[in-house]
Motif scaffolding. Structure first.
Motif, PDB file in Angstrom:
ATOM      1  N   ARG A 141       0.795  -1.240  -0.043  1.00 24.35           N
ATOM      2  CA  ARG A 141       0.267  -0.184   0.144  1.00 24.35           C
ATOM      3  C   ARG A 141       0.797   1.313   0.133  1.00 24.35           C
ATOM      4  O   ARG A 141       0.486   2.159  -0.667  1.00 24.35           O
ATOM      5  N   ALA A 142       2.072   1.164   0.440  1.00 20.17           N
ATOM      6  CA  ALA A 142       2.773   2.309   0.920  1.00 20.17           C
ATOM      7  C   ALA A 142       3.392   2.468  -0.595  1.00 20.17           C
ATOM      8  O   ALA A 142       3.615   3.784  -1.297  1.00 20.17           O
ATOM      9  N   GLU A 143       3.824   1.717  -1.300  1.00 22.65           N
ATOM     10  CA  GLU A 143       4.393   1.548  -2.668  1.00 22.65           C
ATOM     11  C   GLU A 143       3.143   2.212  -3.558  1.00 22.65           C
ATOM     12  O   GLU A 143       3.567   3.111  -4.520  1.00 22.65           O
ATOM     13  N   ALA A 144       1.810   1.592  -3.485  1.00 23.58           N
ATOM     14  CA  ALA A 144       0.718   2.060  -4.247  1.00 23.58           C
ATOM     15  C   ALA A 144       0.705   3.697  -3.939  1.00 23.58           C
ATOM     16  O   ALA A 144       0.466   4.617  -4.736  1.00 23.58           O
ATOM     17  N   PHE A 145       0.819   4.038  -2.726  1.00 25.22           N
ATOM     18  CA  PHE A 145       0.522   5.717  -2.284  1.00 25.22           C
ATOM     19  C   PHE A 145       1.682   6.233  -2.991  1.00 25.22           C
ATOM     20  O   PHE A 145       1.573   7.366  -3.667  1.00 25.22           O
ATOM     21  N   ALA A 146       3.097   5.780  -2.799  1.00 19.21           N
ATOM     22  CA  ALA A 146       4.052   6.589  -3.570  1.00 19.21           C
ATOM     23  C   ALA A 146       3.926   6.847  -4.971  1.00 19.21           C
ATOM     24  O   ALA A 146       4.251   8.041  -5.505  1.00 19.21           O
ATOM     25  N   GLU A 147       3.449   5.986  -5.652  1.00 17.08           N
ATOM     26  CA  GLU A 147       3.104   6.163  -6.978  1.00 17.08           C
ATOM     27  C   GLU A 147       1.787   7.034  -7.316  1.00 17.08           C
ATOM     28  O   GLU A 147       1.720   7.540  -8.228  1.00 17.08           O
ATOM     29  N   PHE A 148       0.705   7.035  -6.309  1.00 14.33           N
ATOM     30  CA  PHE A 148      -0.370   7.502  -6.710  1.00 14.33           C
ATOM     31  C   PHE A 148      -0.219   9.103  -6.323  1.00 14.33           C
ATOM     32  O   PHE A 148      -0.809   9.808  -7.089  1.00 14.33           O
ATOM     33  N   ALA A 149       0.486   9.516  -5.178  1.00 14.47           N
ATOM     34  CA  ALA A 149       0.395  10.998  -4.812  1.00 14.47           C
ATOM     35  C   ALA A 149       0.880  11.976  -6.119  1.00 14.47           C
ATOM     36  O   ALA A 149       0.198  12.898  -6.393  1.00 14.47           O
ATOM     37  N   PRO A 150       2.062  11.690  -6.798  1.00 18.67           N
ATOM     38  CA  PRO A 150       2.422  12.271  -7.988  1.00 18.67           C
ATOM     39  C   PRO A 150       1.504  12.274  -9.231  1.00 18.67           C
ATOM     40  O   PRO A 150       1.375  13.338  -9.940  1.00 18.67           O
ATOM     41  N   LEU A 151       1.010  10.990  -9.394  1.00 22.19           N
ATOM     42  CA  LEU A 151       0.017  10.978 -10.439  1.00 22.19           C
ATOM     43  C   LEU A 151      -1.303  11.710 -10.213  1.00 22.19           C
ATOM     44  O   LEU A 151      -1.889  12.385 -11.082  1.00 22.19           O
ATOM     45  N   LEU A 152      -1.598  11.840  -8.900  1.00 25.14           N
ATOM     46  CA  LEU A 152      -3.146  12.516  -8.779  1.00 25.14           C
ATOM     47  C   LEU A 152      -2.761  13.925  -8.941  1.00 25.14           C
ATOM     48  O   LEU A 152      -3.600  14.622  -9.596  1.00 25.14           O
TER      49      LEU A 152
END
Ligand SMILES: [Fe+2]
Ligand SMILES: [Fe+2]
Length: 182
Positions: free
Chosen positions: A50-61
């Motif tokens: 989930r941390a990995e997904a969040f790290a990818e998600f934040a800049p994409l968002l």
């Protein structure tokens, strides 16, 4: 000017219009966000995943939301029929931004997990509303040429944001860069 190839030319330009219509661009752009949301909101999943997904998600968002605000929402806020929905989008983006910042500062694992889940649900709901209500309403109240122009602007702004960098590693901005804050 002679135009021997009217039909295929107009078919081609129709296809191009579809591809560069901001509605289609935004729908495409939502796909990777949705994939990451599914991981982030599942608190049974491994924390590291989930941390990995969040790290990818934040800049994409960010690189989705900012161009969306500056093109789609800006257009909507100028139209009587669409104005309130445009503001609603802005407000939800602001909430998501605040949550992303809080999550980055959160050290307690369970609190982190709770915040990531709530963020994922918030953005999931926002995307659903956008796809089911806001975009169809916008489509009804705009012309294809306008949507194409907005689509071009969206892509330009997005490319510019990605080129400016600083978006590819949210973890790095956690490190000693206090001047990062504008
Ligand atoms: Fe949005
Ligand atoms: Fe969106």
């Amino acid at each position: 000017m002679p135009n021997q190839n009217t039909q295929s030319h107009s078919q081609q330009s129709k296809k191009m219009t579809m591809e560069s219509d901001i509605v289609n661009i935004i729908l495409e752009d939502h796909k990777p966000l949705k994939r990451l949301i599914a991981i982030m909101k599942d608190s049974d999943k491994d924390q590291a995943e989930r941390a990995e997904a969040f790290a990818e998600f934040a800049p994409l968002l960010i690189s989705h939301a900012k161009p969306e605000e500056q093109t789609l929402y800006t257009y909507m806020k100028k139209e009587e029929e669409l104005r309130e929905e445009g503001f609603e989008g802005d407000v939800e983006h602001q909430l998501a931004d605040q949550m992303v910042e809080e999550i980055m500062r959160t050290e307690d694992e369970d609190l982190w997990s709770a915040r990531v889940k709530v963020l994922a649900e918030l953005v999931e709901h926002h995307i659903e509303e956008e796809e089911e209500e806001l975009l169809p309403d916008f489509k009804k109240n705009s012309e294809p040429a306008e949507r194409m122009q907005l689509g071009q602007n969206f892509l330009m702004l997005k490319t510019k944001m990605l080129e400016q960098g600083g978006l590819d590693s949210p973890h790095e901005s956690k490190q000693p860069s206090s001047e990062q804050k504008h």
